[in-house]
Design a protein around this motif. Structure first.
Motif, mmCIF file in Angstrom:
data_model
loop_
_atom_site.group_PDB
_atom_site.id
_atom_site.type_symbol
_atom_site.label_atom_id
_atom_site.label_comp_id
_atom_site.label_asym_id
_atom_site.label_seq_id
_atom_site.Cartn_x
_atom_site.Cartn_y
_atom_site.Cartn_z
ATOM 1 N N GLY A 17 49.458 52.775 11.298
ATOM 2 C CA GLY A 17 48.888 52.505 12.547
ATOM 3 C C GLY A 17 49.652 51.953 13.893
ATOM 4 O O GLY A 17 49.178 51.432 14.685
ATOM 5 N N ASP A 18 50.949 52.471 13.673
ATOM 6 C CA ASP A 18 51.898 51.871 14.899
ATOM 7 C C ASP A 18 52.755 53.240 15.366
ATOM 8 O O ASP A 18 53.411 53.756 14.785
ATOM 9 C CB ASP A 18 53.091 51.207 14.302
ATOM 10 N N LEU A 19 52.261 53.384 16.463
ATOM 11 C CA LEU A 19 52.706 54.790 17.141
ATOM 12 C C LEU A 19 53.889 54.405 18.140
ATOM 13 O O LEU A 19 54.223 55.045 19.041
ATOM 14 C CB LEU A 19 51.628 55.465 17.897
ATOM 15 N N GLY A 20 54.216 53.119 18.057
ATOM 16 C CA GLY A 20 55.362 52.657 18.992
ATOM 17 C C GLY A 20 54.776 52.198 20.422
ATOM 18 O O GLY A 20 53.485 52.153 20.651
ATOM 19 N N GLN A 21 55.811 51.889 21.073
ATOM 20 C CA GLN A 21 55.423 51.317 22.526
ATOM 21 C C GLN A 21 55.784 52.400 23.715
ATOM 22 O O GLN A 21 56.617 53.233 23.635
ATOM 23 C CB GLN A 21 55.981 50.069 22.791
ATOM 24 N N SER A 22 54.947 52.424 24.599
ATOM 25 C CA SER A 22 55.268 53.223 25.815
ATOM 26 C C SER A 22 56.561 52.859 26.563
ATOM 27 O O SER A 22 56.915 51.715 26.363
ATOM 28 C CB SER A 22 54.206 52.895 26.644
ATOM 29 N N VAL A 23 57.375 53.977 26.792
ATOM 30 C CA VAL A 23 58.695 53.357 27.396
ATOM 31 C C VAL A 23 58.794 53.361 28.804
ATOM 32 O O VAL A 23 59.960 53.234 29.264
ATOM 33 C CB VAL A 23 59.723 54.701 26.784
ATOM 34 N N VAL A 24 57.568 53.301 29.239
ATOM 35 C CA VAL A 24 57.609 53.073 30.846
ATOM 36 C C VAL A 24 56.717 51.983 30.993
ATOM 37 O O VAL A 24 55.786 51.712 30.202
ATOM 38 C CB VAL A 24 57.004 54.302 31.632
ATOM 39 N N PRO A 25 56.970 51.323 31.990
ATOM 40 C CA PRO A 25 55.966 49.966 32.484
ATOM 41 C C PRO A 25 54.544 50.285 32.559
ATOM 42 O O PRO A 25 54.442 51.640 33.047
ATOM 43 C CB PRO A 25 56.634 49.397 33.729
ATOM 44 N N PRO A 26 53.550 49.629 32.092
ATOM 45 C CA PRO A 26 53.954 48.346 31.454
ATOM 46 C C PRO A 26 53.996 48.424 29.939
ATOM 47 O O PRO A 26 53.412 47.456 29.399
ATOM 48 C CB PRO A 26 52.621 47.650 32.098
ATOM 49 N N TYR A 27 54.743 49.110 29.602
ATOM 50 C CA TYR A 27 55.056 49.171 27.926
ATOM 51 C C TYR A 27 53.700 48.731 26.951
ATOM 52 O O TYR A 27 53.875 47.969 26.226
ATOM 53 C CB TYR A 27 56.257 48.293 28.049
ATOM 54 N N HIS A 28 52.762 49.326 27.307
ATOM 55 C CA HIS A 28 51.659 49.265 26.552
ATOM 56 C C HIS A 28 51.876 49.659 25.040
ATOM 57 O O HIS A 28 52.769 50.475 25.060
ATOM 58 C CB HIS A 28 50.302 49.894 26.971
#
Lengths: 349, 342
Positions: free
Chosen positions: B100-111
């Motif tokens: 259930g972890d698809l990582g974090q967005s690499v652009v702000p606001p890094y959701h």
């Protein structure tokens, strides 16, 4: 409606003797891409209550369409014109609204179809085929309808009905399926059963069982039966009267015995000759009727059988013979066979 | 059968035996399907992952922006694990996805990608489901009416109408819908979305127009497909037999003809549902809806590859699972399928 009945049949007896079915000059014209096709072209019949009538003819002779026209039931909602009269127990079928017709279908008149593999809905259980019709016509509740369905399965000789009722059609053999189709048609004890080639799609051994079943049920339920077949052998011994159809017309009709022993129309004679006989030596070529039935969108003039008839003469092509004859044995032929048994005026040949 | 000879033929009915064999077969069929499904999902997830390698963006660059220092660049690549072999990165990512972890967005606001998907998915699913439901509601009666009078005036009218709708691009349909229902009639709002949590009535009120836009094109397609199959079914003997035992037209159409005619429709529905969840971009754009389409387009434009990967994966999984369910439903539609392969 009753008034018009009386007009068409002035000699009609009291209600008790009212015929089950009167067909008067019935014509069914189907509009096709190639023009109008006269599938049934002036057929008249009378069927008494409890009587069994065989209708025999080649494929395309119009016998199946006749069966459906009697019910007022057609495969398509397409352009089909019906003229003439069908009185089903005194009810003018042509005059009925669609809704009134559906009230009639399955309750007063039932139909058995040719191919039990296709006549049952593959996605419905056997029981549903039976319960839906008794629920509609008899207003039974679910449990009562199921009881009735079991009763019907027993009636048509399906063993282990309690298991079969919850099976799908494909889990049954062809003969069993045809029994279900019959049970479906009989569900509300119709007074008339129209069986359209009920055994054609079945094994020979099963054919006999099904025919015997129909015979037995007819006697038990006291209903009238129209048995449509291309095979005179199927009709023999199981019907009181036989009508032979050719190219949309009845060419000969008589009580079964006299038709089988003394056919007068060459076509009836030829059909009889086409029944294989076990007494004949093996490997003998079966008698066949040369040629093929006429194109019904452009039938030949005069007698429609003339182009294939070995006895045809000039007048056959010129004038269409009228269905007539002595003592209820009617035939439409200028030069009948077995003429010796006929009274003089038509016995010329 | 075992070779043991039983002294007395026990009255054991053959019925349970038959039943069990069939259930076994069905169970094995479903298990086989599941294995197939897992394999397909693996391929799909790998494809999704590999997609990013094909994208002409360097994630590190999109994080750092223009004018970065070389050592920062290396650091970021190391942090993101971009220097590992692709297969290693794939399994890292897959492992995360499974938990259930698809990582974090690499652009702000890094959701968190999962959070963004969880926000967008309900919108898309609701739209797709509503659109599909409306399409079925319109198309089934329309197809029946048309097929029952095949070749007649009604049939020709329906044919022409569906053809016209099909040939219109969806943005045009959407604009027309807005023009009629929002601008002219003023019955429904445009360009607002109300979450389900804010009340069902309000939510449906806002979802109606976009759903209608989706439904129109689908209705046209469904109607055509179902009509054709129905015409074939209505020629069947069992339809004639049903009529002959006195069943009314409506009963014949719904109870006898519909189910055997719905194979193509169901198949098409599966494809449509998957497609609608991922690609209602135009409709979402027209109505300014925060759905999956908007999410994936936005992410792609900003080079947010992690979000793209995650979103595409979720859409693909939904698509594959939906179609697997559709396959299983054939068994319901036609009992004959249950016994044969599956």
């Amino acid at each position: 409606m009753t008034q018009s009945t009386a007009q068409v049949h002035p000699a009609q007896a009291p209600v008790t003797d009212q015929p089950m079915l009167v067909v008067d000059d019935l014509r069914t014209v189907i509009q096709t891409a190639r023009g109008p096709l006269k599938a049934v072209d002036g057929v008249s019949l009378i069927l008494r209550k409890g009587e069994a009538l065989g209708i025999v003819g080649e494929s395309g002779s119009g016998k199946s369409v006749l069966g459906r026209t009697i019910m007022g039931l057609h495969r398509t909602e397409g352009p089909i014109t019906v003229t003439g009269k069908v009185l089903l127990d005194g009810i003018d079928v042509q005059a009925l609204e669609r809704k009134q017709l559906t009230e009639l279908w399955g309750s007063k008149v039932g139909m058995v179809f040719q191919d039990p593999l296709t006549a049952l809905n593959p996605v419905k259980k056997v029981g549903v085929h039976l319960t839906e019709t008794v629920r509609k016509h008899r207003g039974l509740n679910r449990a009562q309808a199921r009881e009735r369905a079991l009763e019907l399965l027993d009636l048509v000789g399906i063993p282990d009905s309690r298991r079969r009722i919850d099976q799908y059609p494909h889990e049954l053999s062809g003969g069993m399926r045809q029994r279900v189709v019959i049970a479906m048609a009989l569900a509300n004890e119709p007074e008339l059963l129209i069986a359209d080639e009920p055994t054609t799609a079945l094994d020979v051994t099963v054919q006999r069982q099904i025919l015997d079943l129909l015979d037995r049920l007819r006697a038990e339920l006291g209903m009238a039966l129209i048995l449509i077949s291309h095979n005179l052998g199927v009709v023999a011994g199981r019907t009181d009267r036989v009508a032979v159809m050719y190219a949309g017309r009845v060419v000969e009709t008589a009580d079964a015995r006299s038709l089988f022993t003394q056919p007068h129309h060459p076509y009836a004679e030829a059909l009889l000759a086409a029944i294989p006989d076990l007494d004949e030596p093996p490997h003998l070529r079966l008698a066949a009727i040369d040629g093929s039935p006429p194109d019904m969108s452009a039938p030949p003039p005069g007698c429609r059988f003339a182009p294939r008839c070995r006895y045809a003469q000039d007048d056959c092509v010129a004038v269409a013979p009228v269905l007539d004859g002595p003592g209820g044995h009617l035939f439409a032929c200028h030069h009948p066979v077995n003429a010796g048994s006929l009274p003089d005026e038509r016995g010329e040949r | 059968m075992s070779t043991t000879v039983e002294p007395a033929p026990a009255p054991a009915p053959p019925r349970p035996k038959l039943r069990r064999r069939r259930t076994d077969g069905r169970l094995r069929g479903i298990l086989g399907r599941l294995v197939e499904l897992v394999l397909v999902l693996l391929v799909v997830s790998f494809g999704t992952f590999a997609l990013v390698s094909l994208m002409d963006v360097d994630p590190a660059v999109s994080i750092l922006g223009e004018g970065y220092a070389a050592e920062d660049y290396e650091k970021v690549r190391e942090e993101l694990g971009l220097n590992d072999p692709m297969i290693v990165r794939y399994f890292d990512w897959l492992g995360g996805a499974l938990t259930g972890d698809l990582g974090q967005s690499v652009v702000p606001p890094y959701h968190d990608v999962v959070d963004r998907i969880l926000a967008a998915l309900p919108v898309s699913v609701e739209l797709a489901a509503l659109g599909m439901g409306m399409a079925l509601l319109f198309s089934i009666p329309l197809a029946m009416w048309s097929a029952y009078h095949a070749g007649g005036r009604i049939d020709r009218f329906v044919s022409a109408g569906t053809f016209a709708v099909l040939s219109l691009p969806s943005f045009l349909v959407g604009l027309l819908v807005i023009l009629v229902f929002s601008n002219t009639l003023g019955w429904f709002p445009r360009a607002e979305w109300s979450r389900l949590s804010e009340g069902l009535g309000d939510n449906l009120y806002h979802a109606f127009l976009p759903a209608l836009t989706i439904a129109l094109a689908e209705t046209a397609m469904f109607t055509r497909i179902l009509r054709n199959d129905l015409i074939g079914t209505l020629q069947e003997d069992f339809i004639l037999a049903a009529k002959a035992k006195g069943m009314g037209t409506v009963h014949v159409l719904f109870s006898d003809a519909l189910r055997p005619s719905s194979f193509s429709l169901i198949t098409l529905m599966g494809i449509s549902l998957g497609r609608l969840i991922g690609s209602t971009v135009i409709v979402e754009y027209l109505f300014a809806l925060p759905g999956m389409g908007t999410l994936v387009i936005g992410a792609a434009n900003t080079g947010d590859y992690v979000t793209v990967q995650g979103t595409v994966l979720v859409i693909a999984v939904i698509y594959v699972v939906t179609n697997a369910l559709i396959d299983l439903s054939y068994g319901y539609l036609d009992p004959r399928v249950r016994r044969s392969h599956v």
